[in-house]
Design a protein around this motif. Structure first.
Motif, PDB file in Angstrom:
ATOM      1  N   ALA A  94       1.004  -1.118  -0.076  1.00  0.00           N
ATOM      2  CA  ALA A  94       0.007  -0.073  -0.023  1.00  0.00           C
ATOM      3  C   ALA A  94       0.645   1.060  -0.070  1.00  0.00           C
ATOM      4  O   ALA A  94       0.684   2.334  -0.628  1.00  0.00           O
ATOM      5  CB  ALA A  94      -0.841  -0.004   1.203  1.00  0.00           C
ATOM      6  N   SER A  95       1.992   1.094   0.821  1.00  0.00           N
ATOM      7  CA  SER A  95       3.006   2.623   0.653  1.00  0.00           C
ATOM      8  C   SER A  95       3.530   2.467  -0.541  1.00  0.00           C
ATOM      9  O   SER A  95       3.507   4.101  -0.921  1.00  0.00           O
ATOM     10  CB  SER A  95       4.154   2.156   1.799  1.00  0.00           C
ATOM     11  N   SER A  98       0.900   3.773  -2.937  1.00  0.00           N
ATOM     12  CA  SER A  98       0.288   5.295  -2.867  1.00  0.00           C
ATOM     13  C   SER A  98       1.437   6.363  -3.236  1.00  0.00           C
ATOM     14  O   SER A  98       1.216   7.417  -3.671  1.00  0.00           O
ATOM     15  CB  SER A  98      -0.107   5.407  -1.519  1.00  0.00           C
ATOM     16  N   ARG A 101       3.477   6.335  -9.003  1.00  0.00           N
ATOM     17  CA  ARG A 101       2.533   5.729  -9.916  1.00  0.00           C
ATOM     18  C   ARG A 101       3.297   4.739 -11.033  1.00  0.00           C
ATOM     19  O   ARG A 101       4.486   5.133 -11.337  1.00  0.00           O
ATOM     20  CB  ARG A 101       1.710   7.121 -10.683  1.00  0.00           C
ATOM     21  N   ASP A 243       0.016  11.109   0.726  1.00  0.00           N
ATOM     22  CA  ASP A 243      -1.321  11.419   0.188  1.00  0.00           C
ATOM     23  C   ASP A 243      -2.064  10.116   0.884  1.00  0.00           C
ATOM     24  O   ASP A 243      -2.239   9.142   0.466  1.00  0.00           O
ATOM     25  CB  ASP A 243      -1.224  11.110  -1.299  1.00  0.00           C
ATOM     26  N   ARG A 244      -2.792  10.623   1.985  1.00  0.00           N
ATOM     27  CA  ARG A 244      -3.456   9.686   2.776  1.00  0.00           C
ATOM     28  C   ARG A 244      -4.724   9.174   2.295  1.00  0.00           C
ATOM     29  O   ARG A 244      -4.928   7.804   2.386  1.00  0.00           O
ATOM     30  CB  ARG A 244      -3.780  10.468   4.038  1.00  0.00           C
ATOM     31  N   ARG A 246      -4.952   8.607  -0.843  1.00  0.00           N
ATOM     32  CA  ARG A 246      -4.490   7.415  -1.956  1.00  0.00           C
ATOM     33  C   ARG A 246      -4.155   6.138  -1.225  1.00  0.00           C
ATOM     34  O   ARG A 246      -4.366   4.991  -1.364  1.00  0.00           O
ATOM     35  CB  ARG A 246      -3.543   8.070  -2.882  1.00  0.00           C
ATOM     36  N   LEU A 247      -3.186   6.367   0.147  1.00  0.00           N
ATOM     37  CA  LEU A 247      -2.790   5.321   0.709  1.00  0.00           C
ATOM     38  C   LEU A 247      -4.091   4.574   1.312  1.00  0.00           C
ATOM     39  O   LEU A 247      -4.248   3.240   1.342  1.00  0.00           O
ATOM     40  CB  LEU A 247      -2.274   5.869   2.185  1.00  0.00           C
ATOM     41  N   ARG A 249      -7.166   4.024  -0.030  1.00  0.00           N
ATOM     42  CA  ARG A 249      -7.604   3.807  -1.173  1.00  0.00           C
ATOM     43  C   ARG A 249      -6.775   2.364  -1.330  1.00  0.00           C
ATOM     44  O   ARG A 249      -7.584   1.107  -1.740  1.00  0.00           O
ATOM     45  CB  ARG A 249      -7.583   4.411  -2.554  1.00  0.00           C
ATOM     46  N   MET A 250      -5.616   2.316  -1.477  1.00  0.00           N
ATOM     47  CA  MET A 250      -5.006   1.387  -1.631  1.00  0.00           C
ATOM     48  C   MET A 250      -5.195   0.345  -0.513  1.00  0.00           C
ATOM     49  O   MET A 250      -4.984  -0.953  -0.638  1.00  0.00           O
ATOM     50  CB  MET A 250      -3.418   1.707  -1.780  1.00  0.00           C
TER      51      MET A 250
END
Ligand SMILES: Cc1ncc(COP(=O)(O)O)c(C=O)c1O
Length: 476
Positions: A94-95, A98, A101, A243-244, A246-247, A249-250
């Motif tokens: 996840a890290s 996030s 890309r 970007d928490r 996005r994190l 979401r992952m």
């Protein structure tokens, strides 16, 4: 937030109601179990619950799980802490996903865990590897130098994130603060795989932790060094570079929608226990470990148990002294033979062995008698004639890269005899286990020396992931 273990307390309250279950899990709190299963699982099924009213939801925490996560964040000095139920593996994925890309470049510790390679493939990321020097006497990979990070960052183009393992399996620590400064100067994020360092925060006798050193994202396997259930881990976030959204979401995509309340409650309990008892118990364990080291080094049997001073003299920033690394080449033994002896003759089970070392992991739950059993066991071994040169050492091979890991993962691969692999591009990588540090990474070209090393490892009976029936996978 008055409760001390919010999630544990909610689960106990619920179980006390003798609730009738018309919900999952299917064991219905015990009635589904038979035979040996009843005593084996004991009370556990009563607390192995699901997202019932009052028990919150890991994917949108607003009650007991949120409170338990906040207490963990406070204990570690994080801005946010996420409970992980699939080990540090899921936190690393996840890290990475996030922070970067597809097509982005990330700088990766060459000695990283296989989950980092999975992250490179899933995120279609371009790796630049950070080398680690190897101690010629013990074969143990040493620290990553901040200067090397600076040089590599200077050469690479627009690195999005740097991922390092700290501490390593063997307890080796790099200077995270100095590395974080260099990474941030270049506008990149620092992700620290602190899978083996969840206990650092709780004792002054241990190295500083990565969050304190300025890392942005820190992943810890609480289950490895704290009294938590297997798979229970934490992902900590600090500062405003991450970007928490996005994190999260992952994490939402990667973690199960049926997280184990047993694992999450064990995280809640482990944090509580360490805050209350961690400093005292770790202090005792550090004393037992120091005494064991003295005794092992004084046995006159050729065993060598290095300490922090040894590793600091070899450029390491620090060393986790709860790790007992026993180098056994001076006793004429491979790590595998020592492990075999300790298991079969003394009932002592280690964490890992490599060609010339055996590694014992000790924690706040280790007892004085555990150390005594190990020392007694080693005392019972008869030294053998030394021929240390026969034992191959881990080598940083510095191979050419032909493709990115995701390209080879999506391409067509076939198997060839190891002897015919020179110049070919590795598909899945070749990784001796233990210690799990790749000799050849996916996308790197096999060199003659790499092939020789793989043969040497194999001849010593080390399990090698990526080598099957004398063949390796290469890009067609
Ligand atoms: C350095 C390192 N990072 C990450 C992991 C993955 O941790 P987990 O088993 O909690 O998923 C491991 C597991 O052994 C590891 O050694």
């Amino acid at each position: 937030m008055d409760s001390k273990m919010p999630l544990v307390e909610r689960l106990v309250e619920h179980a006390k109601k003798s609730p009738v279950s018309f919900h999952v899990p299917g064991h219905k709190g015990n009635a589904g179990l038979l035979g040996a299963g009843v005593s084996f699982f004991g009370e556990v099924p009563r607390y192995d619950l699901t997202e019932l009213p009052g028990l919150d939801n890991l994917h949108s925490p607003a009650g007991a799980i949120r409170d338990a996560q906040q207490l963990a964040a406070k204990a570690y000095g994080a801005d946010y802490t996420y409970f992980l139920v699939n080990g540090s593996t899921v936190g690393i994925l996840a890290s990475m996903l996030s922070a970067a890309r597809p097509g982005d470049t990330v700088m990766v510790d060459r000695g990283c865990h296989s989950s980092v390679f999975s992250g490179l493939v899933l995120g279609r990321l371009k790796p630049v590897y950070l080398p680690r020097p190897v101690d010629p006497a013990t074969g143990i990979p040493l620290a990553i130098s901040p200067g090397e990070v600076e040089r590599s960052l200077g050469k690479a183009r627009r690195v999005k994130a740097v991922i390092i393992t700290n501490p390593t399996y063997y307890g080796i620590c790099s200077d995270v603060k100095a590395i974080a400064d260099r990474v941030h100067e270049k506008g990149a994020l620092l992700i620290v795989d602190e899978a083996h360092g969840a206990h650092f925060k709780f004792s002054d006798g241990l190295p500083g932790d990565a969050l304190d050193g300025g890392a942005d994202l820190v992943v810890q396997s609480a289950h490895k060094t704290l009294p938590a259930m297997t798979q229970g881990s934490w992902l900590h976030v600090k500062g405003d570079r991450v970007d928490r959204e996005r994190l999260e979401r992952m994490l939402g995509m990667l973690q199960t929608t049926s997280p184990s309340y047993i694992i999450m409650a064990s995280l809640d309990n482990a944090r509580y226990m360490m805050e209350r008892e961690g400093a005292r118990r770790l202090g005792e364990v550090l004393e037992y470990a120091a005494r064991a080291r003295l005794e092992i080094n004084g046995m006159g049997k050729g065993f060598f148990c290095p300490d922090g001073q040894y590793f600091k003299a070899r450029g390491c920033h620090d060393f986790d002294s709860t790790k007992l690394v026993i180098n056994c080449s001076g006793a004429g033994l491979t790590g595998q033979r020592l492990d075999h002896f300790l298991r079969n003759k003394c009932g002592v089970y280690g964490e890992l062995y490599d060609l010339v070392n055996w590694l014992g992991v000790t924690t706040a739950a280790s007892r004085r008698e555990d150390f005594e059993r190990l020392v007694q066991g080693l005392n019972g071994i008869k030294p053998e004639p030394v021929d240390g040169d026969l034992l191959p050492r881990f080598e940083d091979l510095r191979l050419d890269t032909a493709a990115d890991p995701w390209e080879v993962a999506e391409g067509r691969c076939s198997r060839v005899e190891l002897d015919r692999a020179e110049g070919r591009t590795a598909c899945g990588g070749v990784i001796p286990y233990p210690p799990g540090i790749p000799l050849v990474c996916p996308g790197e070209r096999f060199s003659a020396r790499a092939i020789e090393c793989i043969k040497e490892y194999s001849a010593f009976g080390i399990t090698i992931k990526g080598l099957k029936d004398g063949q390796v996978e290469v890009v067609e």
